[in-house]
Design an enzyme around this catalytic site. Structure first.
Site, PDB file in Angstrom:
ATOM      1  N   HIS A 192      10.198  -4.056   2.925  1.00 58.31           N
ATOM      2  CA  HIS A 192      10.496  -2.654   3.811  1.00 58.31           C
ATOM      3  C   HIS A 192      10.917  -2.647   5.369  1.00 58.31           C
ATOM      4  O   HIS A 192      10.546  -3.006   5.722  1.00 58.31           O
ATOM      5  CB  HIS A 192       9.579  -2.298   2.865  1.00 58.31           C
ATOM      6  CG  HIS A 192       8.562  -1.890   3.790  1.00 58.31           C
ATOM      7  ND1 HIS A 192       7.381  -2.812   4.287  1.00 58.31           N
ATOM      8  CD2 HIS A 192       7.380  -0.366   4.013  1.00 58.31           C
ATOM      9  CE1 HIS A 192       5.855  -2.533   3.965  1.00 58.31           C
ATOM     10  NE2 HIS A 192       6.603  -0.964   4.677  1.00 58.31           N
ATOM     11  N   HIS A 249      -1.566   4.635   9.828  1.00 61.46           N
ATOM     12  CA  HIS A 249      -0.534   4.582  10.048  1.00 61.46           C
ATOM     13  C   HIS A 249      -0.299   6.215  11.283  1.00 61.46           C
ATOM     14  O   HIS A 249       0.315   7.369  10.686  1.00 61.46           O
ATOM     15  CB  HIS A 249       0.090   5.216   9.286  1.00 61.46           C
ATOM     16  CG  HIS A 249       0.407   3.953   7.411  1.00 61.46           C
ATOM     17  ND1 HIS A 249      -0.620   3.370   6.871  1.00 61.46           N
ATOM     18  CD2 HIS A 249       1.171   3.317   7.356  1.00 61.46           C
ATOM     19  CE1 HIS A 249      -0.053   2.146   6.353  1.00 61.46           C
ATOM     20  NE2 HIS A 249       0.705   2.238   6.699  1.00 61.46           N
ATOM     21  N   HIS A 267       1.589  -1.067  -0.163  1.00 55.98           N
ATOM     22  CA  HIS A 267      -0.095   0.122   0.071  1.00 55.98           C
ATOM     23  C   HIS A 267       1.271   1.717  -0.242  1.00 55.98           C
ATOM     24  O   HIS A 267       0.365   2.023   0.761  1.00 55.98           O
ATOM     25  CB  HIS A 267      -0.816  -0.107   1.275  1.00 55.98           C
ATOM     26  CG  HIS A 267      -0.795  -0.520   2.496  1.00 55.98           C
ATOM     27  ND1 HIS A 267      -0.873  -0.462   3.444  1.00 55.98           N
ATOM     28  CD2 HIS A 267       0.509   0.278   2.326  1.00 55.98           C
ATOM     29  CE1 HIS A 267       0.193  -0.484   4.673  1.00 55.98           C
ATOM     30  NE2 HIS A 267       0.972  -0.252   4.100  1.00 55.98           N
TER      31      HIS A 267
HETATM   32  C1  DHB Z   1       6.118   3.074   2.125  1.00 65.67           C
HETATM   33  C2  DHB Z   1       5.564   1.670   2.421  1.00 65.67           C
HETATM   34  C3  DHB Z   1       4.167   1.354   3.849  1.00 65.67           C
HETATM   35  O1  DHB Z   1       3.848   0.247   3.635  1.00 65.67           O
HETATM   36  C4  DHB Z   1       3.827   2.621   4.052  1.00 65.67           C
HETATM   37  O2  DHB Z   1       3.205   2.790   4.968  1.00 65.67           O
HETATM   38  C5  DHB Z   1       4.323   4.152   3.961  1.00 65.67           C
HETATM   39  C6  DHB Z   1       5.255   3.984   3.137  1.00 65.67           C
HETATM   40  C7  DHB Z   1       7.267   3.116   1.233  1.00 65.67           C
HETATM   41  O3  DHB Z   1       7.758   2.421   0.694  1.00 65.67           O
HETATM   42  O4  DHB Z   1       8.141   4.191   0.965  1.00 65.67           O
HETATM   43 FE    FE Z   2       2.521   0.921   5.775  1.00 63.38          FE
END
Ligand code: DHB
Ligand code: FE
Length: 279
Positions: free
Chosen positions: A193, A59, A12
Site C-alpha cells: 500500500h 503511527h 492493520h
Molecule cells: C491504511 C493502512 C495502514 O497500514 C495504515 O497504517 C493506515 C492506513 C489504509 O489502508 O488506509
Molecule cells: Fe500502518
C-alpha cells in the site's frame, strides 16, 4: 516453559477497526472481508494463546519525531487505546505481561538487541486492529499482550534481516521463560500500500503473493529483500511487511500455513492474513 504455538500475519488497516466499532460489518463493502477473517477467529478460539506478542508500528500516536527508537518493547501492565484524532477506539484496554516483557527485555538486550524499554504508552490501530480482527468485540481481550514496536515511519527502518534475527532472539527469550504460556506472535501491517505521493493507492497483489510464499517456505530469501524493492514493488507503506519477518524469525525453519486470506482493496491496502502453525 513458554512456547510459541503460532505466527500470525495481518494487515492493520484502521478502516477495519472503524467498521467493526461502528457496526458496519454487514455492509456490502465489509461482509466479504468479515467472511474471510472468520476462520482465523475460529482458529483463535480453538487455540487460545495466553499471550500475544504483537509486532507493530506506532503511527506517530505514542511517539513523535522528537525521538525515534528502532525497536521498543512495552513492559507496562496496561496499554490504553490511543486517540488518533477521533477519540480513542472504544475497545478494551490492552493488558500487558510485565514479567514476561521484562524477561524478554533482559534476554534481548543481553543478546545485543538494544531495545527501548517503554513503561507507558497508548497503542494505536497498528496493535488494536489486529486484536479486533482476531477476536471481534469481546468485553476484555482474551490474551495478555507484549507490544514490540518497529520504526517503519522515519527512514532508515531496520533491514529485513535484522528484523528476522530479532524474531530469533524473541524465540530464545520466550523459550526460556518458566511459565507454561502458549504464545502467539503477530507481525502486522502491509502488505502493499501507498498512502501518499504520486503513486498513492498503489497495491501489488502478485508481488505480495510471491512474498508471502517466500515468507512461509523460503524465509532466507524473504529476509534479504531490500528497502528499495519494497518501495518499488509494494509502495511506500509496503515496508511495514518487515514486521512480519520478526514474526517469521521467531518460528521453526519449517512451518505449516494453516490459513491464508487476501483481499484487495481493503481501504488502500492489499489485505493479507496468514496463520503459521509452529507446533
Ligand atoms: C491504511 C493502512 C495502514 O497500514 C495504515 O497504517 C493506515 C492506513 C489504509 O489502508 O488506509
Ligand atoms: Fe500502518
Amino acid at each position: 516453559m513458554a512456547k510459541i504455538i503460532a505466527g500470525i500475519g495481518t494487515s492493520h488497516v484502521p478502516a477495519i477497526g472503524a467498521a467493526i466499532d461502528k457496526g458496519l460489518t454487514a455492509d456490502p463493502y465489509w461482509q466479504p472481508f468479515m467472511d474471510g477473517i472468520e476462520p482465523a477467529r475460529k482458529w483463535m478460539k480453538e487455540h487460545k494463546p495466553d499471550v500475544c506478542i504483537i509486532v507493530y508500528n506506532d503511527h506517530a500516536s505514542a511517539f513523535s519525531l522528537e525521538s525515534i527508537s528502532t525497536f521498543s518493547i512495552g513492559v507496562a501492565a496496561e496499554f490504553p487505546p490511543a486517540d488518533e484524532g477521533f477519540g480513542p477506539r472504544q475497545v478494551p484496554t490492552v493488558m500487558g505481561e510485565p514479567e514476561l516483557a521484562w524477561h524478554m527485555a533482559e534476554s534481548l538486550i543481553l543478546d545485543e538487541f538494544d531495545m527501548t524499554i517503554v513503561n507507558k504508552m497508548p497503542v494505536d490501530h497498528g496493535l488494536t486492529v489486529p486484536l479486533s480482527i482476531m477476536y471481534g468485540q469481546p468485553d476484555a481481550w482474551p490474551c495478555l499482550v507484549v507490544p514490540i514496536c518497529v520504526n517503519v515511519v522515519q527512514y532508515p527502518p531496520p533491514t529485513g534481516n535484522r528484523c528476522f534475527n530479532l524474531g530469533k532472539a524473541i524465540r530464545k527469550a520466550v523459550d526460556s521463560f518458566p511459565k507454561d504460556y502458549r504464545v502467539a506472535i503477530f507481525g502486522t501491517g502491509g502488505l502493499s500500500h501507498q498512502l501518499q505521493g504520486e503513486r498513492a493507492g498503489l497495491t501489488n497483489p502478485e508481488y505480495d503473493k510471491q512474498w508471502l510464499d517466500k515468507l512461509v517456505s523460503q524465509p532466507d530469501s524473504a529476509k534479504a529483500i531490500s528497502h528499495t524493492e519494497y518501495l518499488r514493488e509494494a509502495g511506500t507503506e509496503g515496508i511495514e511487511a518487515i514486521m512480519w519477518l520478526v514474526m517469521r524469525g521467531a518460528l521453526n525453519a519449517e512451518v505449516e500455513e494453516v490459513y491464508r486470506f487476501t483481499r484487495v482493496p481493503v481501504s488502500n491496502t492489499h489485505y493479507c492474513l496468514t496463520i503459521l502453525d509452529n507446533s
